[in-house]
Design a protein around this motif. Structure first.
Motif, PDB file in Angstrom:
ATOM      1  N   HIS A  42      20.085 -42.668  25.674  1.00  0.00           N
ATOM      2  CA  HIS A  42      20.956 -42.444  26.824  1.00  0.00           C
ATOM      3  C   HIS A  42      20.687 -43.490  27.896  1.00  0.00           C
ATOM      4  N   CYS A  69      27.010 -49.311  32.577  1.00  0.00           N
ATOM      5  CA  CYS A  69      26.578 -48.350  33.590  1.00  0.00           C
ATOM      6  C   CYS A  69      26.716 -48.886  35.017  1.00  0.00           C
ATOM      7  N   ARG A  70      27.037 -50.149  35.183  1.00  0.00           N
ATOM      8  CA  ARG A  70      27.302 -50.679  36.519  1.00  0.00           C
ATOM      9  C   ARG A  70      28.684 -50.262  37.014  1.00  0.00           C
ATOM     10  N   ARG A  72      30.424 -47.376  35.355  1.00  0.00           N
ATOM     11  CA  ARG A  72      30.707 -46.004  34.930  1.00  0.00           C
ATOM     12  C   ARG A  72      29.462 -45.151  35.106  1.00  0.00           C
ATOM     13  N   ARG A  73      29.660 -43.864  35.340  1.00  0.00           N
ATOM     14  CA  ARG A  73      28.546 -42.917  35.382  1.00  0.00           C
ATOM     15  C   ARG A  73      28.289 -42.485  33.942  1.00  0.00           C
ATOM     16  N   LEU A  74      27.205 -42.981  33.366  1.00  0.00           N
ATOM     17  CA  LEU A  74      26.872 -42.688  31.975  1.00  0.00           C
ATOM     18  C   LEU A  74      25.491 -42.053  31.911  1.00  0.00           C
ATOM     19  N   GLY A  75      25.380 -40.979  31.179  1.00  0.00           N
ATOM     20  CA  GLY A  75      24.090 -40.300  31.045  1.00  0.00           C
ATOM     21  C   GLY A  75      24.109 -39.314  29.907  1.00  0.00           C
ATOM     22  N   ASP A  77      24.679 -36.319  29.683  1.00  0.00           N
ATOM     23  CA  ASP A  77      25.738 -35.307  29.690  1.00  0.00           C
ATOM     24  C   ASP A  77      27.068 -35.828  29.155  1.00  0.00           C
ATOM     25  N   ASN A  78      27.224 -37.177  29.049  1.00  0.00           N
ATOM     26  CA  ASN A  78      28.535 -37.662  28.632  1.00  0.00           C
ATOM     27  C   ASN A  78      28.522 -38.898  27.724  1.00  0.00           C
TER      28      ASN A  78
END
Length: 90
Positions: A42, A69-70, A72-75, A77-78
């Motif tokens: 992740h 990730c710069r 988009r919110r990526l983690g 959970d998604n």
């Protein structure tokens, strides 16, 4: 990059589950036969660093914004990505 320990990929579900599960098993076995371990990650900062080294080596193009990730919110959970590493971590 410090990938998580080997993680068994989530079991496929739905009407195509048997064939997807068989394909997953073949993929992981063939990778292992070649001395490659598949890790579920992740850490999109790690993916960016891999991409930057590959761009410098001339083997990859720039990563697309969808998985950057710069932008988009990526983690956990998604999103995730698969890292394929040899015994030396390359």
């Amino acid at each position: 990059m410090q990938p998580s320990p080997f993680v068994v990929l989530p079991a496929p579900t739905g009407p195509d589950a048997p064939i997807l599960s068989a394909a997953q098993d073949v993929l992981l076995a063939r990778a292992a036969d070649q001395g490659v371990r598949i890790h579920l990650s992740h850490g999109f900062g790690d993916l960016l660093r891999v991409n930057e080294r590959a761009i410098a080596a001339g083997t990859w193009d720039a990563i697309i914004r969808t998985v950057d990730c710069r932008f988009r919110r990526l983690g956990p959970d998604n999103a995730f990505w698969l890292a394929a590493l040899d015994d030396e971590g390359a």
